[in-house]
Design an enzyme around this catalytic site. Structure first.
Site, short mmCIF file in Angstrom:
data_model
loop_
_atom_site.label_atom_id
_atom_site.label_comp_id
_atom_site.label_asym_id
_atom_site.label_seq_id
_atom_site.Cartn_x
_atom_site.Cartn_y
_atom_site.Cartn_z
N LEU A 98 0.09 5.21 -6.12
CA LEU A 98 1.03 5.15 -5.01
C LEU A 98 1.58 3.72 -4.95
O LEU A 98 0.80 2.76 -4.98
CB LEU A 98 0.33 5.49 -3.70
CG LEU A 98 1.26 5.52 -2.50
CD1 LEU A 98 2.13 6.78 -2.52
CD2 LEU A 98 0.47 5.47 -1.20
N GLU B 161 -6.28 2.87 -8.78
CA GLU B 161 -6.17 2.32 -7.42
C GLU B 161 -7.39 2.79 -6.63
O GLU B 161 -8.27 3.45 -7.18
CB GLU B 161 -4.88 2.78 -6.75
CG GLU B 161 -4.79 4.30 -6.62
CD GLU B 161 -3.47 4.80 -6.05
OE1 GLU B 161 -2.83 4.08 -5.27
OE2 GLU B 161 -3.09 5.93 -6.39
N LYS C 179 3.49 10.58 -1.82
CA LYS C 179 2.45 10.50 -0.79
C LYS C 179 2.21 11.88 -0.21
O LYS C 179 2.60 12.20 0.92
CB LYS C 179 2.84 9.47 0.29
CG LYS C 179 1.62 8.88 1.00
CD LYS C 179 1.95 7.60 1.71
CE LYS C 179 0.87 7.14 2.67
NZ LYS C 179 -0.44 6.87 2.11
N TYR D 19 3.17 12.58 3.75
CA TYR D 19 2.84 11.82 4.95
C TYR D 19 3.16 10.35 4.76
O TYR D 19 3.44 9.90 3.66
CB TYR D 19 1.37 12.02 5.33
CG TYR D 19 0.35 11.28 4.48
CD1 TYR D 19 0.06 11.69 3.19
CD2 TYR D 19 -0.32 10.17 4.98
CE1 TYR D 19 -0.89 11.03 2.41
CE2 TYR D 19 -1.27 9.50 4.21
CZ TYR D 19 -1.55 9.93 2.93
OH TYR D 19 -2.47 9.27 2.17
N1 PDD Z 1 -3.33 4.91 2.36
N2 PDD Z 1 -3.00 4.11 -2.62
C1 PDD Z 1 -3.42 5.19 -1.93
C2 PDD Z 1 -4.04 6.33 -2.69
C3 PDD Z 1 -3.25 5.24 -0.54
O1 PDD Z 1 -3.64 6.32 0.14
C4 PDD Z 1 -2.68 4.13 0.13
C5 PDD Z 1 -2.46 4.13 1.61
C6 PDD Z 1 -2.27 3.02 -0.63
C7 PDD Z 1 -1.64 1.81 0.00
O2 PDD Z 1 -0.32 2.09 0.44
P1 PDD Z 1 0.31 1.31 1.68
O3 PDD Z 1 0.18 -0.13 1.39
O4 PDD Z 1 1.72 1.76 1.68
O5 PDD Z 1 -0.44 1.74 2.91
C8 PDD Z 1 -2.44 3.06 -2.01
C9 PDD Z 1 -3.02 5.15 3.74
C10 PDD Z 1 -3.17 3.95 4.59
C11 PDD Z 1 -3.81 6.35 4.22
O6 PDD Z 1 -3.90 7.31 3.48
O7 PDD Z 1 -4.32 6.32 5.35
#
Ligand code: PDD
Length: 307
Positions: free
Chosen positions: A207, A182, A149, A33
């Protein structure tokens, strides 16, 4: 709630949207996703998220469902159809629908694609950032490919629920050596007492957040030093500032970890400045120009060749 969803080629009322019972995302979490933040009707960090989608698909050998130009049109149409000013666009691509069998289905099974929209309240988000959030910590029990992801988010769901039950907004995950990987849905950052930003290097442990990468550029342009290295829970507790980054939270200051205040217990000056810079530069990063990324182009050409 989304007014319209996009499912396998059709824009459809959200309440009528369906996916097949044997979609592999449903049965095996065999799907990836992406989430784009939408601000003032613009998809943020558009190309970065599209590129990461291509990478996630490539790592799992799921076919790219369509040309990036077509996907760009659909994503923008979803913003328009849902009259989305501020919020999120969620996209999921599965290995498609096939009789349940663990190994990959036949090569001609088409990937499944679905997109939804969610509106959020910009003022609530701003107030949250001004106040800062609390995080808790828990052991990181996820699989070894957190760089993908994948929709397989059960450990993240449990961590978020634990945070929620503790009255916190996020859970920072801790590896067996005591270092933070994270957050359950965000990247974790600290600023050390001597003013260096620190976040974990992007390998298979985390991620590689798109917001995280944008933040490196913003820090660099402002002359704020940064290091990509692991930091422990103990180091975080002694940090000058701490924050999380994600498409939904942008940059949100952390003011408390496991009930202990960070710095003076208020959002840090640098954190707030960087958040402001992130928001102010959105229009420059959100156009959604046709993607000329070689990964996409090669994959798409190959796809057309093999049918
Ligand atoms: N989450 N780490 C994890 C485990 C995440 O699920 C996310 C993002 C990030 C940050 O990635 P980015 O800056 O590309 O959004 C780091 C999204 C927003 C979600 O699952 O809704």
């Amino acid at each position: 709630m989304s007014r319209f969803a996009y499912v396998n080629g059709q824009y459809i009322r959200h309440t009528d949207a369906r996916i097949h019972i044997e979609d592999r995302g449903n049965q095996f979490s065999d799907a990836v996703y992406e989430v784009w933040g939408v601000r003032n009707g613009e998809l943020m960090d558009f190309d970065g998220h599209l590129r990461r989608l291509a990478r996630s698909l490539g790592e799992l050998k799921i076919r790219i469902p369509m040309a990036p130009a077509a996907l760009t049109v659909i994503l923008h149409r979803m913003v328009a159809l849902n009259k989305l000013r501020n919020g999120l666009i969620y996209l999921q691509v599965s290995r498609g629908q096939a009789r349940r069998d663990h190994a990959f289905p036949a090569a001609n099974v088409r990937p499944g694609i679905m997109i939804t929209a969610k509106s959020t309240n910009a003022i609530t988000a701003e107030t949250r950032a001004e106040k800062g959030i609390s995080v808790i910590t828990q052991p990181d029990i996820r699989w070894g490919r957190r760089d993908i992801k994948s929709i397989s988010l059960l450990p993240n769901v449990l961590a978020k629920q634990a945070a929620s039950e503790a009255g916190a907004s996020e859970c920072w995950l801790v590896d067996p050596d005591g270092f933070i990987t994270e957050g359950a849905s965000s990247n974790a950052w600290i600023m050390t007492t001597n003013g260096v930003l620190v976040t974990r290097p992007a390998n298979t442990d985390i991620l590689n957040g798109i917001t995280r990468r944008t933040l490196f550029e913003l820090a660099e342009s402002r002359g704020i030093p940064f290091e990509e290295r692991a930091f422990s829970r103990e180091e975080a507790l002694c940090a000058r500032e701490a924050f999380v980054t994600s498409a939904s939270a942008y940059l949100t200051p952390v003011v408390e970890i496991d009930g202990k205040p960070i710095g003076n217990g208020h959002p840090g000056t640098f954190s707030l400045q960087l958040r402001e810079a992130y928001v102010a530069t959105t229009p420059m990063r959100s156009r959604g120009r046709p993607v000329r990324d070689p990964v996409w182009l090669v994959a798409h050409r190959l796809e057309r060749l093999v049918g």
